[in-house]
Design a protein around this motif. Structure first.
Motif, PDB file in Angstrom:
ATOM      1  N   UNK A 227       0.804  -1.208   0.000  1.00  0.00           N
ATOM      2  CA  UNK A 227       0.000   0.000   0.000  1.00  0.00           C
ATOM      3  C   UNK A 227       0.841   1.264   0.000  1.00  0.00           C
ATOM      4  N   UNK A 228       2.019   1.200   0.613  1.00  0.00           N
ATOM      5  CA  UNK A 228       2.926   2.352   0.636  1.00  0.00           C
ATOM      6  C   UNK A 228       3.768   2.461  -0.628  1.00  0.00           C
ATOM      7  N   UNK A 229       3.704   1.443  -1.509  1.00  0.00           N
ATOM      8  CA  UNK A 229       4.482   1.493  -2.744  1.00  0.00           C
ATOM      9  C   UNK A 229       5.873   0.928  -2.629  1.00  0.00           C
ATOM     10  N   UNK A 230       6.172   0.204  -1.542  1.00  0.00           N
ATOM     11  CA  UNK A 230       7.506  -0.396  -1.342  1.00  0.00           C
ATOM     12  C   UNK A 230       7.475  -1.802  -1.920  1.00  0.00           C
ATOM     13  N   UNK A 231       7.831  -1.915  -3.201  1.00  0.00           N
ATOM     14  CA  UNK A 231       7.759  -3.210  -3.882  1.00  0.00           C
ATOM     15  C   UNK A 231       8.800  -4.182  -3.347  1.00  0.00           C
ATOM     16  N   UNK A 232       9.990  -3.712  -2.991  1.00  0.00           N
ATOM     17  CA  UNK A 232      11.058  -4.594  -2.510  1.00  0.00           C
ATOM     18  C   UNK A 232      10.644  -5.279  -1.217  1.00  0.00           C
ATOM     19  N   UNK A 233      10.143  -4.496  -0.249  1.00  0.00           N
ATOM     20  CA  UNK A 233       9.717  -5.086   1.015  1.00  0.00           C
ATOM     21  C   UNK A 233       8.490  -5.965   0.820  1.00  0.00           C
ATOM     22  N   UNK A 234       7.606  -5.589  -0.077  1.00  0.00           N
ATOM     23  CA  UNK A 234       6.424  -6.406  -0.332  1.00  0.00           C
ATOM     24  C   UNK A 234       6.819  -7.771  -0.893  1.00  0.00           C
ATOM     25  N   UNK A 235       7.773  -7.797  -1.823  1.00  0.00           N
ATOM     26  CA  UNK A 235       8.246  -9.070  -2.374  1.00  0.00           C
ATOM     27  C   UNK A 235       8.896  -9.918  -1.281  1.00  0.00           C
ATOM     28  N   UNK A 236       9.693  -9.292  -0.443  1.00  0.00           N
ATOM     29  CA  UNK A 236      10.386 -10.023   0.626  1.00  0.00           C
ATOM     30  C   UNK A 236       9.374 -10.622   1.598  1.00  0.00           C
ATOM     31  N   UNK A 237       8.373  -9.855   1.976  1.00  0.00           N
ATOM     32  CA  UNK A 237       7.367 -10.367   2.906  1.00  0.00           C
ATOM     33  C   UNK A 237       6.493 -11.437   2.248  1.00  0.00           C
ATOM     34  N   UNK A 238       6.258 -11.325   0.941  1.00  0.00           N
ATOM     35  CA  UNK A 238       5.480 -12.349   0.255  1.00  0.00           C
ATOM     36  C   UNK A 238       6.223 -13.683   0.248  1.00  0.00           C
ATOM     37  N   UNK A 239       7.528 -13.640  -0.017  1.00  0.00           N
ATOM     38  CA  UNK A 239       8.317 -14.871   0.018  1.00  0.00           C
ATOM     39  C   UNK A 239       8.361 -15.469   1.429  1.00  0.00           C
ATOM     40  N   UNK A 240       8.491 -14.618   2.440  1.00  0.00           N
ATOM     41  CA  UNK A 240       8.508 -15.123   3.816  1.00  0.00           C
ATOM     42  C   UNK A 240       7.154 -15.712   4.183  1.00  0.00           C
ATOM     43  N   UNK A 241       6.087 -15.093   3.725  1.00  0.00           N
ATOM     44  CA  UNK A 241       4.761 -15.605   4.050  1.00  0.00           C
ATOM     45  C   UNK A 241       4.529 -16.969   3.416  1.00  0.00           C
ATOM     46  N   UNK A 242       4.988 -17.141   2.186  1.00  0.00           N
ATOM     47  CA  UNK A 242       4.839 -18.451   1.535  1.00  0.00           C
ATOM     48  C   UNK A 242       5.615 -19.532   2.267  1.00  0.00           C
ATOM     49  N   UNK A 243       6.721 -19.188   2.900  1.00  0.00           N
ATOM     50  CA  UNK A 243       7.475 -20.174   3.666  1.00  0.00           C
ATOM     51  C   UNK A 243       6.843 -20.517   4.992  1.00  0.00           C
ATOM     52  N   UNK A 244       5.963 -19.669   5.480  1.00  0.00           N
ATOM     53  CA  UNK A 244       5.341 -19.906   6.777  1.00  0.00           C
ATOM     54  C   UNK A 244       3.887 -20.356   6.661  1.00  0.00           C
ATOM     55  N   UNK A 245       3.195 -19.910   5.600  1.00  0.00           N
ATOM     56  CA  UNK A 245       1.782 -20.257   5.411  1.00  0.00           C
ATOM     57  C   UNK A 245       1.598 -20.767   3.993  1.00  0.00           C
ATOM     58  N   UNK A 246       0.797 -21.785   3.831  1.00  0.00           N
ATOM     59  CA  UNK A 246       0.507 -22.291   2.502  1.00  0.00           C
ATOM     60  C   UNK A 246      -0.486 -21.392   1.789  1.00  0.00           C
ATOM     61  N   UNK A 247      -0.313 -21.243   0.458  1.00  0.00           N
ATOM     62  CA  UNK A 247      -1.162 -20.349  -0.318  1.00  0.00           C
ATOM     63  C   UNK A 247      -2.608 -20.828  -0.368  1.00  0.00           C
ATOM     64  N   UNK A 248      -2.828 -22.151  -0.317  1.00  0.00           N
ATOM     65  CA  UNK A 248      -4.206 -22.636  -0.335  1.00  0.00           C
ATOM     66  C   UNK A 248      -4.920 -22.376   0.986  1.00  0.00           C
ATOM     67  N   UNK A 249      -4.147 -22.141   2.042  1.00  0.00           N
ATOM     68  CA  UNK A 249      -4.752 -21.809   3.324  1.00  0.00           C
ATOM     69  C   UNK A 249      -5.031 -20.302   3.456  1.00  0.00           C
ATOM     70  N   UNK A 250      -4.229 -19.486   2.820  1.00  0.00           N
ATOM     71  CA  UNK A 250      -4.391 -18.044   2.924  1.00  0.00           C
ATOM     72  C   UNK A 250      -4.342 -17.422   1.527  1.00  0.00           C
ATOM     73  N   UNK A 251      -5.507 -17.091   0.913  1.00  0.00           N
ATOM     74  CA  UNK A 251      -5.520 -16.536  -0.446  1.00  0.00           C
ATOM     75  C   UNK A 251      -4.995 -15.102  -0.524  1.00  0.00           C
ATOM     76  N   UNK A 252      -4.824 -14.430   0.608  1.00  0.00           N
ATOM     77  CA  UNK A 252      -4.305 -13.070   0.563  1.00  0.00           C
ATOM     78  C   UNK A 252      -2.857 -13.011   0.085  1.00  0.00           C
ATOM     79  N   UNK A 253      -2.194 -14.177   0.070  1.00  0.00           N
ATOM     80  CA  UNK A 253      -0.825 -14.198  -0.453  1.00  0.00           C
ATOM     81  C   UNK A 253      -0.831 -13.840  -1.939  1.00  0.00           C
TER      82      UNK A 253
END
Length: 534
Positions: free
Chosen positions: A96-122
């Motif tokens: 939302x703030x426009x920080x694509x680098x941090x958004x990509x990093x957090x998306x990769x970390x989220x995929x390692x901690x939560x499965x995409x089929x369990x959380x569609x917000x990924x």
């Protein structure tokens, strides 16, 4: 709160039981294994309760040891899930703030901690990161995945709709909007977009049906729904006006019931009634709308209700409108125009000047110029009023998103927004008093109005068209253009050609070459009192 109440009730019950036993003393005897055991009743009750409590504690301890592996696994799983949701939250904030680098990093970390089929917000986080980076193809793939998931179908369809709008694929955008509106008519963006597309295609029936669904789902309030339904009914009535006047009349009257002051609906209803020779009913409708708000289109339709009326009859109808709303600018202008058509110049001029004093705008001054042209034909006075019109504010018109239309339209041609046209002055009005638009400027314009000039004959007009300027040596004076135009026309008997007289010779008084001689006042030139053109 409920558990606390149960606990208090149990404590009170135990206390009451012990007090009851204390009030009734007695002994308890037990023979077991040939031995006699005897004790007080209250002591036996206390021992029994203590044994029950001890059994419960032992059972809880055994159960804790037995379920400890699952508890430990559940603890670490919950901790991992919490870390994943924390990373997802941080990533969405970064997107939302426009920080694509941090958004990509957090998306990769989220995929390692939560499965995409369990959380569609990924998928949403990755799509937002792709949009920030300009990777629209990747973003569309993520939106398609969300559109196929029932939980995120609406979100995916909105993303695909916005991408189609960005690319200019209006047909694809329409399909996405209609699909979303069919699945969820309570979505404002889908319903609004679908209604606009159906209105552009002239499918008024489907647009009205969708509006009814929105009203049932309470997406829009009642007043807004009635207004938009009136607009759609009026648009459908305009399409039916040529081939089905009765259907156009019914739709327009239904629109007037929903919005009594809607001018386009009143005009359409009146036109349909005129085609059915129901002039009186049409005039009654126009009068009712005229009372709520004076609109020049209503006045024009009312004055020209009967095609065979004379200019005098039209003037009477215009005066009736003025009597309904006295001291109204639109009523005064309509009466002035009708009086001009009837060649009643005095009344036309008086009404136009009164309208200009109330609201000095372009139309009032242009009407004064037309009156001047028809009555006197004096081009100087006509140009005077035209100059006032150039400086005056513009007349109200149908305006939508900066676009000025000569007639009302249901949709804006700029943004395709429904019910966008408003009757107002184009480009807004300046705040505060405007010097050219006040009554003082109207009075000043009347004071500065040049007097009526006499007609110029053909001979004078020919002479003034090609004036001859004599040389200074010839002793001729320079003729001003203004005097040529305003010079009265000669009489018919004096219009004959007369040869120019030779200038009278000036006497020489015989002085020396450097002596100017005696000056005779008779031959002294006139003092220069005006400027020369050349």
């Amino acid at each position: 709160m409920f558990r606390l109440l149960i606990f208090a009730v149990l404590v009170l019950a135990l206390g009451y039981g012990f007090s009851w036993l204390a009030d009734r003393p007695g002994d308890l005897s037990l023979v077991w294994g040939g031995e006699l055991y005897q004790t007080k009743l209250i002591v036996a009750a206390a021992i029994l309760i203590a044994l029950i409590a001890a059994a419960m504690v032992v059972w809880w301890f055994i159960r804790l040891i037995w379920t400890s592996p699952q508890s430990v696994t559940r603890y670490f799983r919950a901790r991992k899930r919490d870390r994943g949701y924390q990373a997802l939250s941080t990533g969405l904030i970064a997107a939302g703030a426009g920080n694509a680098l941090l958004a990509r990093k957090m998306a990769a970390r989220t995929r390692g901690l939560i499965r995409a089929d369990q959380e569609p917000l990924i998928n949403l986080l990755e799509a937002q990161a792709a949009l920030i980076e300009g990777k629209h193809d990747e973003a569309r793939q993520k939106f398609e995945l969300m559109a196929n998931d029932p939980e995120t179908r609406e979100l995916g369809l909105r993303g695909l709709y916005l991408e189609a709008k960005r690319l200019g694929a209006h047909e694809a955008a329409r399909q996405y909007a209609e699909k979303a509106a069919d699945k969820a008519p309570y979505l404002p963006w889908a319903a609004q977009a679908t209604m606009e597309y159906r209105s552009q295609a002239g499918d008024w029936d489907e647009a009205i049906k969708l509006l009814d669904q929105q009203k049932i789902a309470r997406v829009i309030d009642k007043d807004t729904a009635n207004r938009q339904r009136a607009v759609l009914l009026t648009a459908r009535a305009n399409d039916k006006l040529e081939g089905d006047p009765s259907g156009a009349r019914d739709d327009a009257l239904a629109a007037l019931k929903l919005s009594p002051d809607f001018v386009p609906a009143a005009l359409t209803a009146a036109k349909a009634l005129f085609r059915e020779d129901k002039v009186r009913k049409a005039a009654s409708i126009l009068e009712q709308v005229w009372k709520t708000g004076a609109n020049p289109e209503i006045g024009k339709a009312y004055v020209r209700a009967r095609s065979g009326d004379s200019v005098g009859d039209r003037l009477k109808r215009a005066e009736r409108l003025e009597s309904i709303r006295p001291n109204n600018v639109e009523a005064l202008l309509i009466t002035a125009k009708a009086a001009l058509d009837a060649r009643d110049f005095a009344k036309a001029r008086a009404k136009a000047e009164a309208a200009a004093r109330i609201d000095a705008r372009e139309g009032a001054f242009l009407l004064l110029a037309d009156i001047e042209e028809a009555e006197t034909g004096d081009q100087g006075r006509v140009r005077h009023w035209m100059a006032q019109a150039l400086r005056a504010p513009r007349d109200p018109a149908w305006v939508a998103d900066g676009f000025i239309s000569d007639k009302w339209l249901p949709l804006s041609p700029i943004t395709s927004r429904l019910d966008a046209f408003e009757w107002k002055a184009p480009f807004g009005q300046l705040e505060g008093p405007v010097e050219e638009g006040t009554a003082v400027s109207v009075d000043a314009a009347l004071r500065s109005l040049p007097p009526v000039r006499e007609a110029v004959s053909a001979t004078t007009a020919t002479k003034s068209a090609s004036p001859t300027v004599a040389s200074p040596a010839a002793g001729a004076s320079v003729i001003e253009l203004e005097q040529i135009v305003t010079r009265p026309a000669p009489a018919a008997s004096a219009a004959k050609f007369e040869p120019a007289k030779e200038p009278e010779p000036r006497p020489f008084f015989g002085g020396a070459p450097d002596d100017p001689g005696v000056k005779d006042p008779k031959f002294e030139p006139e003092p220069k009192t005006r400027l020369k053109l050349f």
